[in-house]
Design a protein around this motif. Structure first.
Motif, PDB file in Angstrom:
ATOM      1  N   CYS A  53       0.829  -1.215   0.000  1.00 27.22           N
ATOM      2  CA  CYS A  53       0.000   0.000   0.000  1.00 27.22           C
ATOM      3  C   CYS A  53       0.856   1.256   0.000  1.00 27.22           C
ATOM      4  N   LEU A  56       2.171   1.907  -3.441  1.00 26.17           N
ATOM      5  CA  LEU A  56       1.173   2.504  -4.331  1.00 26.17           C
ATOM      6  C   LEU A  56       0.919   3.963  -3.988  1.00 26.17           C
ATOM      7  N   ILE A  62      -2.814   8.831  -6.099  1.00 29.11           N
ATOM      8  CA  ILE A  62      -3.768   7.812  -5.670  1.00 29.11           C
ATOM      9  C   ILE A  62      -4.628   8.390  -4.545  1.00 29.11           C
ATOM     10  N   LEU A  65      -7.466   3.320  -1.993  1.00 24.13           N
ATOM     11  CA  LEU A  65      -6.884   1.992  -2.137  1.00 24.13           C
ATOM     12  C   LEU A  65      -8.013   0.973  -2.130  1.00 24.13           C
ATOM     13  N   CYS A  81      -4.872  -2.308  -5.254  1.00 20.96           N
ATOM     14  CA  CYS A  81      -4.711  -1.359  -6.358  1.00 20.96           C
ATOM     15  C   CYS A  81      -5.201   0.017  -5.926  1.00 20.96           C
ATOM     16  N   GLY A  82      -4.753   1.010  -6.651  1.00 23.84           N
ATOM     17  CA  GLY A  82      -5.161   2.388  -6.406  1.00 23.84           C
ATOM     18  C   GLY A  82      -6.096   2.849  -7.503  1.00 23.84           C
ATOM     19  N   CYS A  86      -1.081   6.722 -11.773  1.00 22.34           N
ATOM     20  CA  CYS A  86       0.247   6.409 -11.258  1.00 22.34           C
ATOM     21  C   CYS A  86       1.233   7.260 -12.034  1.00 22.34           C
TER      22      CYS A  86
END
Length: 129
Positions: A53, A56, A62, A65, A81-82, A86
């Motif tokens: 986490c 990410l 982001i 989450l 995943c976010g 990115c």
């Protein structure tokens, strides 16, 4: 032999903020316990989930989450995943260190790329230990 199984996937959607890591760790601990893993394995999995986490969160814009915990055959699969872009380029050396850390804590790691940054991380933990 373990007797408890996760009947349905567990999903968690939370703000991508450091202050939410406690919620993340508590949820992970509950799912791991329900899946029948030991306390030692639970600590490793919590650390791996938090590391993924943080990876990410540090890799772009982001805002949220999304985590999904699911049993598949003899593994607990955790996908993280976010929701945002990115934008931060993943430094190959940094990615190597993150992968090495994660692989020391869990049984399998996949990193999904979005452009030059990590967009999702999938962890696999053996349940037959």
């Amino acid at each position: 032999m373990r007797e408890v199984r996760l009947k349905e996937p567990v999903e968690l959607n939370l703000p991508a903020e450091q202050s939410m890591m406690l919620v993340l760790r508590l949820t992970t601990a509950g799912v791991v316990t329900r899946a029948g893993l030991t306390v030692d394995r639970m600590d490793d999995v919590k650390m791996a989930v938090e590391e993924a986490c943080n990876c990410l969160i540090g890799g772009g814009d982001i805002h949220r989450l999304c985590l999904r915990f699911e049993e598949e055959q003899d593994f607990l699969r955790i996908r993280i995943c976010g929701d945002g872009e990115c934008t931060g380029a993943a430094n190959p050396d940094e990615m190597g260190v993150v992968r090495c850390i994660l692989e020391s804590l869990v049984d399998g790691v996949d990193m999904c790329m979005r452009g030059d940054a990590i967009g999702a991380v999938e962890l696999r933990i053996a349940l037959s230990m």
